[in-house]
Design a protein around this motif. Sequence first.
Motif, PDB file in Angstrom:
ATOM      1  N   SER A  57       0.815  -1.299   0.027  1.00 40.98           N
ATOM      2  CA  SER A  57       0.136  -0.025   0.055  1.00 40.98           C
ATOM      3  C   SER A  57       0.907   1.174   0.006  1.00 40.98           C
ATOM      4  CB  SER A  57      -1.222   0.076   1.212  1.00 40.98           C
ATOM      5  OG  SER A  57      -0.461  -0.052   2.346  1.00 40.98           O
ATOM      6  N   ALA A  65       0.220   6.878  -6.803  1.00 40.19           N
ATOM      7  CA  ALA A  65      -0.693   8.338  -6.532  1.00 40.19           C
ATOM      8  C   ALA A  65       0.375   9.584  -6.649  1.00 40.19           C
ATOM      9  CB  ALA A  65      -1.418   8.397  -5.370  1.00 40.19           C
ATOM     10  N   MET A  85      -2.621   1.059  -8.448  1.00 41.56           N
ATOM     11  CA  MET A  85      -4.038   1.562  -8.292  1.00 41.56           C
ATOM     12  C   MET A  85      -4.558   0.752  -6.761  1.00 41.56           C
ATOM     13  SD  MET A  85      -7.718   1.029 -10.078  1.00 41.56           S
ATOM     14  CE  MET A  85      -7.463  -0.554 -10.016  1.00 41.56           C
ATOM     15  N   ASN A  88      -2.722   1.602  -3.883  1.00 36.50           N
ATOM     16  CA  ASN A  88      -3.111   2.844  -3.433  1.00 36.50           C
ATOM     17  C   ASN A  88      -4.545   2.635  -2.882  1.00 36.50           C
ATOM     18  OD1 ASN A  88      -2.880   5.878  -3.670  1.00 36.50           O
ATOM     19  ND2 ASN A  88      -5.064   5.784  -4.316  1.00 36.50           N
ATOM     20  N   CYS A  89      -5.451   1.669  -3.319  1.00 39.06           N
ATOM     21  CA  CYS A  89      -6.841   1.714  -2.584  1.00 39.06           C
ATOM     22  C   CYS A  89      -6.474   1.248  -1.033  1.00 39.06           C
ATOM     23  CB  CYS A  89      -7.831   0.877  -3.470  1.00 39.06           C
ATOM     24  SG  CYS A  89      -8.210   1.640  -4.980  1.00 39.06           S
ATOM     25  N   ASN A  94      -8.199   8.160   0.147  1.00 40.18           N
ATOM     26  CA  ASN A  94      -9.040   8.889  -0.689  1.00 40.18           C
ATOM     27  C   ASN A  94      -8.633   8.191  -2.117  1.00 40.18           C
ATOM     28  OD1 ASN A  94     -10.154  10.605   1.182  1.00 40.18           O
ATOM     29  ND2 ASN A  94      -8.614  12.077   1.140  1.00 40.18           N
ATOM     30  N   ASP A  95      -9.497   8.509  -2.913  1.00 36.23           N
ATOM     31  CA  ASP A  95      -9.220   8.014  -4.415  1.00 36.23           C
ATOM     32  C   ASP A  95      -8.107   8.462  -5.017  1.00 36.23           C
ATOM     33  OD1 ASP A  95     -10.566  10.039  -6.014  1.00 36.23           O
ATOM     34  OD2 ASP A  95     -11.877   9.883  -4.619  1.00 36.23           O
ATOM     35  N   ILE A  96      -7.647   8.165  -6.181  1.00 38.15           N
ATOM     36  CA  ILE A  96      -6.610   8.706  -6.843  1.00 38.15           C
ATOM     37  C   ILE A  96      -6.815  10.297  -7.202  1.00 38.15           C
ATOM     38  CG2 ILE A  96      -4.787   8.339  -8.791  1.00 38.15           C
ATOM     39  CD1 ILE A  96      -5.251   5.373  -8.422  1.00 38.15           C
ATOM     40  N   GLU A  98      -8.716  12.415  -5.992  1.00 41.92           N
ATOM     41  CA  GLU A  98      -8.613  13.277  -4.859  1.00 41.92           C
ATOM     42  C   GLU A  98      -7.302  13.649  -4.116  1.00 41.92           C
ATOM     43  OE1 GLU A  98     -11.675  12.727  -1.952  1.00 41.92           O
ATOM     44  OE2 GLU A  98     -10.946  14.163  -0.692  1.00 41.92           O
ATOM     45  N   TRP A  99      -6.492  12.405  -4.326  1.00 41.95           N
ATOM     46  CA  TRP A  99      -4.961  12.452  -3.730  1.00 41.95           C
ATOM     47  C   TRP A  99      -4.341  13.254  -4.558  1.00 41.95           C
ATOM     48  CZ3 TRP A  99      -0.116  12.175  -4.047  1.00 41.95           C
ATOM     49  CH2 TRP A  99       0.704  11.851  -2.714  1.00 41.95           C
TER      50      TRP A  99
END
Length: 148
Positions: A57, A65, A85, A88-89, A94-96, A98-99
Amino acid sequence: MSIKKIDGNQFLALEEDEVTKLDEEAKQIPFKTAIVWKNVLMFIGWHIGVSLLMYYSNFGVAAGAHRLWCHRSYKATLPLRIFLMIGNCIAVQNDIIEWVRDHRCHHKWTDTNADPHSTKRGFFFAHMGWLLVKKHPQIKTQGAKLDL
Ligand SMILES: [Zn+2]
């Protein structure tokens, strides 16, 4: 269906003499601690798995990200993008999109209200407090000007 009556005393601690009696009885019972290897291996596996997940992660955030999608530092194949991805999740940051918006706002408008983790709002806020509160409206208005 039968209802078992509960002895109310079962929730109370033993009297000291009862403890002594139990200890003496235990000495009469032959017992040697036996390791339950299935459980030992399961705990080792969980710790290894969680450690790997943590690194995965972190990699998803740092290489995905941050470097790939936010700074466009390199190009990645579709399988690598999917791999990053998912990592990152797992990080739950947050989602990519927004990041990327937040991080580009951070670089472009450092230490203003449009910086999601401005140091002017204090050490704790800059470190992680910003994730615990609603964002300042300027982040959305300024962030909308960015090409994501
Ligand atoms: Zn950066």
